[in-house]
Design a protein around this motif. Structure first.
Motif, PDB file in Angstrom:
ATOM      1  N   PRO A 190      47.532  47.376 106.909  1.00 50.03           N
ATOM      2  CA  PRO A 190      49.133  47.988 105.793  1.00 50.03           C
ATOM      3  C   PRO A 190      49.209  46.408 105.045  1.00 50.03           C
ATOM      4  CG  PRO A 190      50.264  47.691 108.629  1.00 50.03           C
ATOM      5  CD  PRO A 190      48.684  47.342 108.142  1.00 50.03           C
ATOM      6  N   CYS A 191      48.853  45.490 106.734  1.00 48.50           N
ATOM      7  CA  CYS A 191      49.104  44.061 105.477  1.00 48.50           C
ATOM      8  C   CYS A 191      47.706  42.952 105.527  1.00 48.50           C
ATOM      9  CB  CYS A 191      50.186  42.719 106.660  1.00 48.50           C
ATOM     10  SG  CYS A 191      49.351  42.997 108.291  1.00 48.50           S
ATOM     11  N   PRO A 192      47.511  41.896 104.510  1.00 48.87           N
ATOM     12  CA  PRO A 192      46.514  41.210 104.578  1.00 48.87           C
ATOM     13  C   PRO A 192      45.848  41.144 105.742  1.00 48.87           C
ATOM     14  CG  PRO A 192      48.377  40.595 103.054  1.00 48.87           C
ATOM     15  CD  PRO A 192      49.070  41.570 104.032  1.00 48.87           C
ATOM     16  N   VAL A 193      44.560  40.535 105.288  1.00 55.09           N
ATOM     17  CA  VAL A 193      43.597  40.473 106.324  1.00 55.09           C
ATOM     18  C   VAL A 193      42.461  39.889 106.414  1.00 55.09           C
ATOM     19  CG1 VAL A 193      41.721  41.541 108.534  1.00 55.09           C
ATOM     20  CG2 VAL A 193      43.650  43.649 107.312  1.00 55.09           C
ATOM     21  N   LEU A 194      42.359  38.660 107.029  1.00 54.12           N
ATOM     22  CA  LEU A 194      41.473  38.117 107.158  1.00 54.12           C
ATOM     23  C   LEU A 194      40.245  37.824 107.748  1.00 54.12           C
ATOM     24  CD1 LEU A 194      39.879  34.987 105.779  1.00 54.12           C
ATOM     25  CD2 LEU A 194      42.646  33.875 108.241  1.00 54.12           C
ATOM     26  N   LEU A 195      39.343  38.373 107.847  1.00 54.67           N
ATOM     27  CA  LEU A 195      38.291  38.534 108.293  1.00 54.67           C
ATOM     28  C   LEU A 195      37.266  36.815 108.445  1.00 54.67           C
ATOM     29  CD1 LEU A 195      36.912  41.628 107.303  1.00 54.67           C
ATOM     30  CD2 LEU A 195      38.208  41.179 109.174  1.00 54.67           C
ATOM     31  N   VAL A 196      37.965  35.941 109.984  1.00 54.84           N
ATOM     32  CA  VAL A 196      37.076  34.873 109.442  1.00 54.84           C
ATOM     33  C   VAL A 196      35.151  34.780 109.937  1.00 54.84           C
ATOM     34  CG1 VAL A 196      37.292  32.530 111.382  1.00 54.84           C
ATOM     35  CG2 VAL A 196      39.549  33.849 109.968  1.00 54.84           C
ATOM     36  N   LYS A 197      34.263  33.881 109.929  1.00 53.07           N
ATOM     37  CA  LYS A 197      33.372  33.268 109.963  1.00 53.07           C
ATOM     38  C   LYS A 197      33.182  31.825 110.865  1.00 53.07           C
ATOM     39  CE  LYS A 197      31.638  37.031 107.959  1.00 53.07           C
ATOM     40  NZ  LYS A 197      30.317  36.976 106.700  1.00 53.07           N
ATOM     41  N   GLU A 198      31.967  31.638 110.813  1.00 54.87           N
ATOM     42  CA  GLU A 198      31.537  30.077 111.493  1.00 54.87           C
ATOM     43  C   GLU A 198      32.233  29.377 109.891  1.00 54.87           C
ATOM     44  OE1 GLU A 198      31.639  29.589 114.656  1.00 54.87           O
ATOM     45  OE2 GLU A 198      30.551  30.782 115.541  1.00 54.87           O
TER      46      GLU A 198
ATOM     47  N   ASP B 103      29.522  41.689 105.404  1.00 54.05           N
ATOM     48  CA  ASP B 103      28.734  41.241 105.896  1.00 54.05           C
ATOM     49  C   ASP B 103      27.997  40.338 105.151  1.00 54.05           C
ATOM     50  OD1 ASP B 103      29.033  43.098 107.725  1.00 54.05           O
ATOM     51  OD2 ASP B 103      28.198  45.046 106.953  1.00 54.05           O
ATOM     52  N   ARG B 104      27.453  39.471 103.911  1.00 59.50           N
ATOM     53  CA  ARG B 104      27.102  39.116 103.096  1.00 59.50           C
ATOM     54  C   ARG B 104      27.995  37.748 103.032  1.00 59.50           C
ATOM     55  NH1 ARG B 104      24.522  40.125  97.828  1.00 59.50           N
ATOM     56  NH2 ARG B 104      23.192  38.710  98.711  1.00 59.50           N
ATOM     57  N   LEU B 105      29.158  37.736 103.656  1.00 59.96           N
ATOM     58  CA  LEU B 105      29.557  36.313 102.962  1.00 59.96           C
ATOM     59  C   LEU B 105      29.760  35.806 104.041  1.00 59.96           C
ATOM     60  CD1 LEU B 105      32.928  37.002 101.930  1.00 59.96           C
ATOM     61  CD2 LEU B 105      31.390  36.013 100.807  1.00 59.96           C
ATOM     62  N   SER B 106      29.171  34.084 103.908  1.00 64.33           N
ATOM     63  CA  SER B 106      28.755  33.661 105.429  1.00 64.33           C
ATOM     64  C   SER B 106      30.491  32.427 105.423  1.00 64.33           C
ATOM     65  CB  SER B 106      28.184  32.074 104.847  1.00 64.33           C
ATOM     66  OG  SER B 106      28.333  31.529 103.226  1.00 64.33           O
ATOM     67  N   CYS B 107      31.550  32.810 104.111  1.00 68.23           N
ATOM     68  CA  CYS B 107      32.235  32.640 104.514  1.00 68.23           C
ATOM     69  C   CYS B 107      33.476  32.956 105.109  1.00 68.23           C
ATOM     70  CB  CYS B 107      32.601  31.489 102.510  1.00 68.23           C
ATOM     71  SG  CYS B 107      33.208  32.845 101.645  1.00 68.23           S
ATOM     72  N   ASP B 108      35.210  32.608 105.003  1.00 64.21           N
ATOM     73  CA  ASP B 108      36.226  34.165 104.985  1.00 64.21           C
ATOM     74  C   ASP B 108      36.327  34.616 104.243  1.00 64.21           C
ATOM     75  OD1 ASP B 108      36.117  32.455 107.900  1.00 64.21           O
ATOM     76  OD2 ASP B 108      38.031  31.582 107.244  1.00 64.21           O
ATOM     77  N   LEU B 109      36.971  35.687 104.374  1.00 65.34           N
ATOM     78  CA  LEU B 109      37.535  36.716 103.251  1.00 65.34           C
ATOM     79  C   LEU B 109      38.840  36.989 103.502  1.00 65.34           C
ATOM     80  CD1 LEU B 109      36.619  38.474 100.995  1.00 65.34           C
ATOM     81  CD2 LEU B 109      35.259  40.230 102.591  1.00 65.34           C
ATOM     82  N   LEU B 110      39.283  37.057 102.529  1.00 66.01           N
ATOM     83  CA  LEU B 110      40.931  37.845 102.472  1.00 66.01           C
ATOM     84  C   LEU B 110      41.419  38.667 101.747  1.00 66.01           C
ATOM     85  CD1 LEU B 110      44.205  37.180 103.022  1.00 66.01           C
ATOM     86  CD2 LEU B 110      44.480  35.576 101.764  1.00 66.01           C
ATOM     87  N   ILE B 111      41.698  40.126 102.807  1.00 68.27           N
ATOM     88  CA  ILE B 111      41.844  40.951 101.880  1.00 68.27           C
ATOM     89  C   ILE B 111      43.144  41.771 101.431  1.00 68.27           C
ATOM     90  CG2 ILE B 111      41.473  43.227 101.365  1.00 68.27           C
ATOM     91  CD1 ILE B 111      38.471  42.528 101.218  1.00 68.27           C
ATOM     92  N   LEU B 112      43.228  42.034 100.289  1.00 72.96           N
ATOM     93  CA  LEU B 112      45.036  42.187  99.968  1.00 72.96           C
ATOM     94  C   LEU B 112      45.080  43.699  99.323  1.00 72.96           C
ATOM     95  CD1 LEU B 112      45.665  39.084  98.503  1.00 72.96           C
ATOM     96  CD2 LEU B 112      46.061  39.799 100.674  1.00 72.96           C
ATOM     97  N   LYS B 113      45.608  44.225  99.986  1.00 73.45           N
ATOM     98  CA  LYS B 113      45.992  45.860  99.294  1.00 73.45           C
ATOM     99  C   LYS B 113      46.918  45.622  97.941  1.00 73.45           C
ATOM    100  CE  LYS B 113      44.075  48.591 102.784  1.00 73.45           C
ATOM    101  NZ  LYS B 113      43.715  47.312 103.857  1.00 73.45           N
ATOM    102  N   PRO B 114      46.805  47.147  97.442  1.00 69.00           N
ATOM    103  CA  PRO B 114      47.989  47.219  96.542  1.00 69.00           C
ATOM    104  C   PRO B 114      49.312  46.904  96.620  1.00 69.00           C
ATOM    105  CG  PRO B 114      46.451  48.772  96.554  1.00 69.00           C
ATOM    106  CD  PRO B 114      46.114  48.271  97.496  1.00 69.00           C
TER     107      PRO B 114
END
Length: 315
Positions: free
Chosen positions: A140-148, A290-301
């Motif tokens: 329900p809230c933003p998700v930050l997926l962290v890479k190296e 899966d293809r990103l080498s940087c972090d990804l922050l995902i937001l919902k409506p």
């Protein structure tokens, strides 16, 4: 200005270095009065199937394992105690980690979930949905997926939007992505690139219509998307030099752009598709991560309703 006051950090019990924890403390330093919750979800099926023990004895064994893991986490987090940031540790016994994460996020009204991620094998994802994908769809809230890697002050960020859609929900999501990306860029002293992708010329059209000019068509489509993106950028005071329009599918183009721009972080939206449509179509964010080498922050409506919360209200 975006603020993350209650941050849920997902601990990986199989790793000694907790890169999600490192990133979460970095974020907490940028947001005064933030509080971290370190969530460790563990489960061992053998403890449930030990017929020689009573239910009370099995529960005692589970509590013993959880106590050991809590001590292990205490040792890891002790290195951060000098940073004057409030934190608490929660160790739960749960056979579906993503459910424990979503349950905690719902009950405690967290502003952000931070979790380390890694590449997912296609065969594995075909058999079962990874925890990361469940979070992208249902959290329900933003998700930050962290890479190296580390966030660099003065580095680059990307806000990926879909400005060609006429859907009001997508437009509002575009605005949220842009605003939140701008706020984070300001906190980090980073440069924000506003990015939009568009599909190329369908091959069957070029083959079936000999008089069709694919180059002219592509130029017209590109020009149309550039105008849409620049108009959107103007609303947020983003200079035109900080915009990018790229031809191709977002899951193919965005990782390449992130590499080209040496981005530390990408911000994008996820509609939270579930059920059959998710199984057949998937979500763009799932393929991008899966293809990103940087972090990804995902937001919902903004009006997103978590499926778990929906089921609760109906019961």
């Amino acid at each position: 200005m975006v603020t993350y006051q209650r941050i849920l950090v997902v601990i990986n019990p199989e790793q000694e270095r907790q890169i999600a924890l490192e990133r979460a403390f970095k974020i907490a330093e940028l947001h005064p009065h933030s509080r971290l919750t370190l969530l460790l979800s563990i489960y061992d099926f053998s403890y449930e199937m030990t017929a020689m023990l009573s239910s009370e004895e099995r529960e005692e064994m589970r509590q013993g394992v959880m106590s050991q893991r809590r001590e292990w986490l205490d040792d890891i987090v002790s290195a951060y105690q000098t940073k004057q940031i409030e934190w608490e540790i929660k160790v739960v016994w749960h056979n579906r980690p993503f459910e424990s994460i979503i349950q905690e996020a719902l009950e405690q009204h967290h502003d952000l979930v931070v979790k380390a991620t890694h590449h997912h094998n296609f065969l594995q994802t075909f058999i079962f949905t990874p925890t990361d994908w469940h979070l992208l769809r249902k959290c329900p809230c933003p998700v930050l997926l962290v890479k190296e890697g580390h966030w660099k002050r003065g580095g680059n960020m990307i806000a990926a939007i879909n400005c060609s859609s006429d859907d009001p929900d997508q437009k509002r999501l575009n605005e949220r992505i842009t605003q939140e990306g701008s706020d984070i860029a300001e906190l980090l002293g980073a440069n924000l690139y506003l990015v939009n992708t568009y599909p190329g010329t369908p091959m069957n059209v070029a083959i079936e219509l000999p008089e069709f000019d694919p180059h002219a068509y592509n130029e017209a489509i590109r020009h149309h998307h550039e105008n849409l993106l620049l108009s959107h950028a103007d609303k947020f005071g983003i200079g035109h030099l900080w915009t990018r329009v790229a031809e191709g599918l977002p899951e193919e183009v965005l990782p390449d752009l992130a590499e080209e721009l040496n981005a530390n972080l990408m911000v994008m939206g996820c509609v939270g598709r579930t059920g059959l449509s998710a199984a057949l179509l998937g979500n763009t964010a799932e393929h991008v991560v899966d293809r990103l080498s940087c972090d990804l922050l995902i937001l919902k409506p903004a009006d997103y309703i978590c499926p778990v919360e929906s089921r609760r209200s109906q019961s």
